[in-house]
Design an enzyme around this catalytic site. Structure first.
Site, PDB file in Angstrom:
ATOM      1  NE  ARG A  24      -4.187  -1.613   0.339  1.00 24.63           N
ATOM      2  CZ  ARG A  24      -5.206  -2.057   1.032  1.00 24.63           C
ATOM      3  NH1 ARG A  24      -5.780  -1.002   1.988  1.00 24.63           N
ATOM      4  NH2 ARG A  24      -6.005  -2.843   0.867  1.00 24.63           N
ATOM      5  NE  ARG A  28      -7.238   4.959   2.577  1.00 26.61           N
ATOM      6  CZ  ARG A  28      -7.890   4.037   2.890  1.00 26.61           C
ATOM      7  NH1 ARG A  28      -9.224   4.435   3.092  1.00 26.61           N
ATOM      8  NH2 ARG A  28      -7.620   2.793   2.969  1.00 26.61           N
ATOM      9  NE  ARG A  37      -9.609   7.287  -2.463  1.00 31.12           N
ATOM     10  CZ  ARG A  37     -10.800   7.730  -2.258  1.00 31.12           C
ATOM     11  NH1 ARG A  37     -11.485   8.721  -2.470  1.00 31.12           N
ATOM     12  NH2 ARG A  37     -11.926   6.669  -1.894  1.00 31.12           N
ATOM     13  CE1 TYR A 151     -13.233  -8.101   1.327  1.00 33.99           C
ATOM     14  CE2 TYR A 151     -11.251  -9.625   0.591  1.00 33.99           C
ATOM     15  CZ  TYR A 151     -11.640  -8.548   1.519  1.00 33.99           C
ATOM     16  OH  TYR A 151     -10.824  -8.210   2.624  1.00 33.99           O
TER      17      TYR A 151
HETATM   18  O1  CP3 Z   1      -0.025  -2.063  -2.277  1.00 28.88           O
HETATM   19  C1  CP3 Z   1      -0.402  -1.428  -3.196  1.00 28.88           C
HETATM   20  O2  CP3 Z   1      -0.027  -0.037  -3.020  1.00 28.88           O
HETATM   21  C2  CP3 Z   1      -1.178  -1.765  -4.577  1.00 28.88           C
HETATM   22  C3  CP3 Z   1      -2.354  -1.535  -4.568  1.00 28.88           C
HETATM   23  C4  CP3 Z   1      -3.380  -2.296  -3.750  1.00 28.88           C
HETATM   24  C5  CP3 Z   1      -4.733  -1.853  -3.007  1.00 28.88           C
HETATM   25  N1  CP3 Z   1      -5.237  -2.846  -2.496  1.00 28.88           N
HETATM   26  C6  CP3 Z   1      -5.005  -0.483  -3.338  1.00 28.88           C
HETATM   27  C7  CP3 Z   1      -6.240   0.018  -2.225  1.00 28.88           C
HETATM   28  C8  CP3 Z   1      -3.325  -3.860  -3.346  1.00 28.88           C
HETATM   29  C9  CP3 Z   1      -2.129  -4.860  -3.740  1.00 28.88           C
HETATM   30  C10 CP3 Z   1      -4.501  -4.226  -2.654  1.00 28.88           C
HETATM   31  C11 CP3 Z   1      -4.901  -5.317  -2.376  1.00 28.88           C
HETATM   32  C12 CP3 Z   1      -5.971  -5.717  -1.515  1.00 28.88           C
HETATM   33  N2  CP3 Z   1      -7.412  -5.118  -1.703  1.00 28.88           N
HETATM   34  C13 CP3 Z   1      -6.207  -6.657  -0.475  1.00 28.88           C
HETATM   35  C14 CP3 Z   1      -5.305  -7.732  -0.135  1.00 28.88           C
HETATM   36  C15 CP3 Z   1      -4.082  -7.143   0.683  1.00 28.88           C
HETATM   37  C16 CP3 Z   1      -4.486  -6.680   2.065  1.00 28.88           C
HETATM   38  O3  CP3 Z   1      -4.708  -5.578   2.329  1.00 28.88           O
HETATM   39  O4  CP3 Z   1      -4.680  -7.644   2.963  1.00 28.88           O
HETATM   40  C17 CP3 Z   1      -7.456  -6.599  -0.216  1.00 28.88           C
HETATM   41  C18 CP3 Z   1      -8.053  -7.632   0.936  1.00 28.88           C
HETATM   42  C19 CP3 Z   1      -8.147  -5.585  -0.862  1.00 28.88           C
HETATM   43  C20 CP3 Z   1      -9.646  -5.226  -0.602  1.00 28.88           C
HETATM   44  C21 CP3 Z   1     -10.058  -3.968  -0.347  1.00 28.88           C
HETATM   45  N3  CP3 Z   1      -9.477  -2.867  -1.193  1.00 28.88           N
HETATM   46  C22 CP3 Z   1     -10.467  -3.329   0.999  1.00 28.88           C
HETATM   47  C23 CP3 Z   1     -10.587  -4.457   1.859  1.00 28.88           C
HETATM   48  C24 CP3 Z   1     -10.366  -1.809   0.962  1.00 28.88           C
HETATM   49  C25 CP3 Z   1     -10.930  -1.175   1.841  1.00 28.88           C
HETATM   50  C26 CP3 Z   1     -10.068  -0.813   2.957  1.00 28.88           C
HETATM   51  C27 CP3 Z   1      -9.457   0.449   3.089  1.00 28.88           C
HETATM   52  O5  CP3 Z   1      -8.158   0.332   3.340  1.00 28.88           O
HETATM   53  O6  CP3 Z   1     -10.143   1.287   2.866  1.00 28.88           O
HETATM   54  C28 CP3 Z   1      -9.889  -1.802  -0.507  1.00 28.88           C
HETATM   55  C29 CP3 Z   1      -9.703  -0.321  -0.819  1.00 28.88           C
HETATM   56  C30 CP3 Z   1      -8.207   0.150  -1.267  1.00 28.88           C
HETATM   57  N4  CP3 Z   1      -7.471  -0.767  -2.182  1.00 28.88           N
HETATM   58  C31 CP3 Z   1      -7.449   1.308  -1.087  1.00 28.88           C
HETATM   59  C32 CP3 Z   1      -6.221   1.068  -1.494  1.00 28.88           C
HETATM   60  C33 CP3 Z   1      -5.003   2.347  -1.766  1.00 28.88           C
HETATM   61  C34 CP3 Z   1      -8.117   2.444  -0.014  1.00 28.88           C
HETATM   62  C35 CP3 Z   1      -8.757   3.239  -1.207  1.00 28.88           C
HETATM   63  C36 CP3 Z   1      -9.039   4.423  -1.047  1.00 28.88           C
HETATM   64  O7  CP3 Z   1      -8.246   5.323  -1.570  1.00 28.88           O
HETATM   65  O8  CP3 Z   1     -10.044   4.969  -0.469  1.00 28.88           O
END
Ligand code: CP3
Length: 343
Positions: A24, A28, A37, A151
């Site tokens: 990540r 944010r 974003r 999911y």
């Molecule tokens: O690592 C990186 O920077 C690459 C991009 C990436 C994101 N999600 C961007 C993201 C990667 C590799 C993921 C993987 C992901 N997504 C996983 C597996 C890894 C982990 O964290 O366990 C899972 C379970 C998801 C599903 C997902 N996406 C969830 C549960 C959420 C919401 C949780 C949150 O933090 O708000 C997301 C959203 C998400 N994916 C964000 C980002 C940067 C936040 C979105 C935003 O900008 O509001």
């Protein structure tokens, strides 16, 4: 030209300083991410707009000089491409149309049709392959089938993955059919990322820890092994990182069982345990607790050094044990990198 440090570590080379990137890392906690974003409007539009997705991928590389960039996308784009609707509830997380019956599994799109939805992701990879600094490795990724299935079945994230366990235990045929569909689609999805320029791929199995015993073998090991075997057949020499998060003892032998080139460790295991039990079979990635990016200070420096020291004798890619959180202070990331590079 000398080979990129991450690729060397993935081949088993022990480097004087471990290469670094962060889960990540585009996120944010960075003001420049929040600005891009906002320009995109919402998270999914950001994922599906190649110029903006490439821009946020590059931001942490420019700011910190990480050794790898990870494609900006999400593990839920692939299930969305199979048909179910996907949206993000502000402040809550992802929501999906559920897939819980054999009829619903059979109604999923054929894997040949996923690229219609996912082609912007491949375009992001192409832009990044062009624009990244020569020394930076480009990592593509997908969710592992079990985590994606959790999911799709529950329609949202959950603490215990209860809905997915229910389907697995009570309607095995439907559950297994769903895992197969995801596995096949994941192979094609990652293969397209590699054709577009990804040099390494990573499989995120965030909920692997809730699979126990034979279930762990059947649903955290076997589908991942199948994806890796097929990807390596199509793209000889492609390095793969696997992240069976919170697998505990399941980490032991995971690389051998799946033929992953590197196993990513979460921070529920100590680095000393990881070195003794996992790094003995190859490269590991991890595993500083993400909380240190919020709290910083002496504890950050001490624990960062501890991770580097523990993994010093074998191939290691420095990373966090899970994604950096929105509350993290960007200065702490700089301090972590400086500490690793001065160890
Ligand atoms: O690592 C990186 O920077 C690459 C991009 C990436 C994101 N999600 C961007 C993201 C990667 C590799 C993921 C993987 C992901 N997504 C996983 C597996 C890894 C982990 O964290 O366990 C899972 C379970 C998801 C599903 C997902 N996406 C969830 C549960 C959420 C919401 C949780 C949150 O933090 O708000 C997301 C959203 C998400 N994916 C964000 C980002 C940067 C936040 C979105 C935003 O900008 O509001």
């Amino acid at each position: 030209m000398t080979e990129k440090t991450i690729l060397r570590a993935l081949k088993g080379e022990v480097l004087p300083t471990p290469p670094i990137w962060m889960m990540r890392q585009a996120g944010r906690y960075l003001p420049e991410y929040r600005a891009t974003r906002a320009k995109a409007g919402d998270f999914l539009s950001l994922c599906y707009t190649p110029d903006l997705a490439a821009e946020v991928t590059l931001q942490p590389i420019r700011r910190y000089g990480f050794d790898a960039a990870i494609l900006f996308a999400d593990i839920l784009l692939l299930p969305q491409a199979l048909g179910p609707k996907l949206w993000f509830e502000t402040g809550e997380g992802p929501r999906m149309e559920t897939t819980t019956t054999m009829a619903a599994v059979q109604a999923l799109k054929s894997k040949d049709l996923i690229h219609e939805t996912l082609s912007p992701v491949y375009e992001t990879v192409r832009i990044l392959a062009r624009e990244l600094p020569k020394e930076t490795t480009l990592i593509g990724f997908a969710g592992a089938p079990w985590t994606v299935a959790t999911y799709m079945i529950a329609g949202r994230g959950s603490k215990d993955q209860g809905a997915a366990h229910d389907l697995k235990n009570n309607d095995r045929d439907t559950f297994a059919a769903l895992i197969d569909v995801i596995t096949d689609a994941t192979i094609d999805y990652l293969s397209e990322q590699v054709k577009a320029g990804a040099e390494v791929v990573k499989l995120f199995d965030s909920w692997a820890g809730s699979l126990k015993g034979q279930d762990f073998t059947d649903f955290a090991v076997k589908p991942v092994a199948r994806i890796i075997a097929e990807l390596k057949a199509r793209h000889p020499g492609l390095p793969v990182i696997a992240f069976p998060r919170e697998a505990g003892n399941g980490y032991i032998g995971f690389a051998k069982r799946t033929h992953a080139d590197c196993v990513a460790l979460d921070n529920s295991v100590t680095p000393e345990w990881g070195a003794e039990n996992v790094q003995v079979s190859g490269c590991v990635q991890g595993n500083l607790a993400p909380e240190h990016m919020v709290t910083g200070g002496e504890a950050l420096v001490r624990e960062t050094r501890r991770v580097v020291e523990a993994f010093r004798k074998g191939p290691h890619i420095f990373n966090l044990g899970h994604g950096i959180t929105p509350e993290a202070n960007p200065d702490n990331v700089a301090l972590m990198i400086e500490t690793v590079r001065n160890c």
